[in-house]
Motif scaffolding. Sequence first.
Motif, mmCIF file in Angstrom:
data_model
loop_
_atom_site.group_PDB
_atom_site.id
_atom_site.type_symbol
_atom_site.label_atom_id
_atom_site.label_comp_id
_atom_site.label_asym_id
_atom_site.label_seq_id
_atom_site.Cartn_x
_atom_site.Cartn_y
_atom_site.Cartn_z
ATOM 1 N N VAL A 29 0.843 -1.201 0.000
ATOM 2 C CA VAL A 29 0.000 0.000 0.000
ATOM 3 C C VAL A 29 0.878 1.251 0.000
ATOM 4 C CG1 VAL A 29 -1.688 1.346 1.330
ATOM 5 C CG2 VAL A 29 -2.007 -1.131 1.025
ATOM 6 N N ASP A 30 1.927 1.250 0.799
ATOM 7 C CA ASP A 30 2.839 2.403 0.827
ATOM 8 C C ASP A 30 3.508 2.613 -0.525
ATOM 9 O OD1 ASP A 30 2.221 2.880 3.485
ATOM 10 O OD2 ASP A 30 4.008 1.846 4.255
ATOM 11 N N GLN A 31 3.945 1.533 -1.154
ATOM 12 C CA GLN A 31 4.603 1.621 -2.464
ATOM 13 C C GLN A 31 3.649 2.173 -3.516
ATOM 14 O OE1 GLN A 31 6.363 -2.065 -3.870
ATOM 15 N NE2 GLN A 31 6.026 -1.490 -5.994
ATOM 16 N N VAL A 32 2.441 1.643 -3.567
ATOM 17 C CA VAL A 32 1.468 2.098 -4.554
ATOM 18 C C VAL A 32 1.081 3.549 -4.276
ATOM 19 C CG1 VAL A 32 -0.858 1.730 -5.475
ATOM 20 C CG2 VAL A 32 0.648 -0.217 -5.059
ATOM 21 N N ARG A 33 0.947 3.886 -3.027
ATOM 22 C CA ARG A 33 0.627 5.279 -2.652
ATOM 23 C C ARG A 33 1.681 6.243 -3.180
ATOM 24 N NH1 ARG A 33 1.006 7.705 3.220
ATOM 25 N NH2 ARG A 33 0.035 9.709 2.812
ATOM 26 N N GLU A 34 2.945 5.872 -3.074
ATOM 27 C CA GLU A 34 4.035 6.717 -3.582
ATOM 28 C C GLU A 34 4.007 6.822 -5.105
ATOM 29 O OE1 GLU A 34 7.838 5.455 -2.092
ATOM 30 O OE2 GLU A 34 7.129 5.460 -0.025
ATOM 31 N N GLU A 35 3.590 5.772 -5.774
ATOM 32 C CA GLU A 35 3.575 5.741 -7.238
ATOM 33 C C GLU A 35 2.294 6.317 -7.831
ATOM 34 O OE1 GLU A 35 4.284 1.760 -8.634
ATOM 35 O OE2 GLU A 35 6.001 1.488 -7.314
ATOM 36 N N SER A 36 1.281 6.543 -7.018
ATOM 37 C CA SER A 36 -0.046 6.902 -7.499
ATOM 38 C C SER A 36 -0.214 8.418 -7.630
ATOM 39 C CB SER A 36 -1.096 6.338 -6.530
ATOM 40 O OG SER A 36 -2.380 6.484 -7.061
ATOM 41 N N PRO A 37 -0.261 8.935 -8.860
ATOM 42 C CA PRO A 37 -0.450 10.383 -9.037
ATOM 43 C C PRO A 37 -1.905 10.785 -8.769
ATOM 44 C CG PRO A 37 -0.322 9.298 -11.169
ATOM 45 C CD PRO A 37 -0.089 8.239 -10.130
ATOM 46 N N ALA A 38 -2.107 11.973 -8.234
ATOM 47 C CA ALA A 38 -3.455 12.450 -7.923
ATOM 48 C C ALA A 38 -4.340 12.479 -9.159
ATOM 49 C CB ALA A 38 -3.386 13.832 -7.283
ATOM 50 N N ALA A 39 -3.764 12.780 -10.318
ATOM 51 C CA ALA A 39 -4.554 12.876 -11.551
ATOM 52 C C ALA A 39 -4.896 11.513 -12.153
ATOM 53 C CB ALA A 39 -3.796 13.709 -12.584
ATOM 54 N N ALA A 40 -4.206 10.466 -11.735
ATOM 55 C CA ALA A 40 -4.450 9.127 -12.278
ATOM 56 C C ALA A 40 -4.168 8.082 -11.199
ATOM 57 C CB ALA A 40 -3.580 8.879 -13.502
ATOM 58 N N PRO A 41 -5.033 7.986 -10.176
ATOM 59 C CA PRO A 41 -4.801 7.055 -9.073
ATOM 60 C C PRO A 41 -4.670 5.607 -9.543
ATOM 61 C CG PRO A 41 -6.617 8.539 -8.568
ATOM 62 C CD PRO A 41 -6.277 8.738 -10.012
ATOM 63 N N VAL A 42 -3.792 4.877 -8.895
ATOM 64 C CA VAL A 42 -3.493 3.495 -9.264
ATOM 65 C C VAL A 42 -4.524 2.534 -8.667
ATOM 66 C CG1 VAL A 42 -1.811 1.623 -8.960
ATOM 67 C CG2 VAL A 42 -1.033 3.929 -9.529
ATOM 68 N N LEU A 43 -4.942 1.563 -9.478
ATOM 69 C CA LEU A 43 -5.856 0.505 -9.062
ATOM 70 C C LEU A 43 -5.146 -0.837 -9.160
ATOM 71 C CD1 LEU A 43 -8.821 -0.243 -8.289
ATOM 72 C CD2 LEU A 43 -9.212 -0.571 -10.738
ATOM 73 N N MET A 44 -5.191 -1.602 -8.082
ATOM 74 C CA MET A 44 -4.600 -2.946 -8.047
ATOM 75 C C MET A 44 -5.703 -3.987 -8.183
ATOM 76 S SD MET A 44 -2.082 -2.594 -4.735
ATOM 77 C CE MET A 44 -3.221 -1.685 -3.682
ATOM 78 N N GLN A 45 -5.409 -5.078 -8.868
ATOM 79 C CA GLN A 45 -6.286 -6.250 -8.913
ATOM 80 C C GLN A 45 -5.607 -7.307 -8.054
ATOM 81 O OE1 GLN A 45 -9.209 -6.292 -10.441
ATOM 82 N NE2 GLN A 45 -8.953 -4.311 -11.395
ATOM 83 N N CYS A 46 -6.313 -7.801 -7.035
ATOM 84 C CA CYS A 46 -5.736 -8.734 -6.073
ATOM 85 C C CYS A 46 -6.509 -10.051 -6.079
ATOM 86 C CB CYS A 46 -5.785 -8.130 -4.674
ATOM 87 S SG CYS A 46 -5.051 -6.489 -4.549
#
Length: 142
Positions: A29-46
């Motif tokens: 979650v911390d890693q994805v949060r760092e990589e996730s831009p406000a204009a294009a939030p990251v979505l994970m499939q788990c």
Amino acid sequence: MGSLVVYYSRSHSSAPIRVQTEDEVDALVDQVREESPAAAPVLMQCYISDDIHSQELSVGVVDTRGVIRYAGEDASDGVYSTGVGSSDGEPLAYFYMDTWTGFPANSEVSLDVVRPALKQYLLTDGARPTGVSWQYGPEADL
């Protein structure tokens, strides 16, 4: 107990991320949060590694919030987290491998909801997390 198999980047199609512990969930979650831009939030499939066809947890992360969608035996059309926002507003955009995915306008929740939900999904071998308020999406035929 299986591990989580996680995809969110094109590079994961041949080498998904594997998560086995609660600490690894937090790190992810911390890693994805760092990589996730406000204009294009990251979505994970788990998925649960032992059975990737039975259920899916989609988790989006940006800043201090995120979205969750669960689809499984008890919710074959999928259910979405219920949080802040307007239930009649524009869909929220999260991006899975650069592809737009819509979520209900009121589906964003705190990371304090996202983290435990992802951990519970792992620890229960893919059961729908119970600490989330769920709603049907706008496409559901109620």
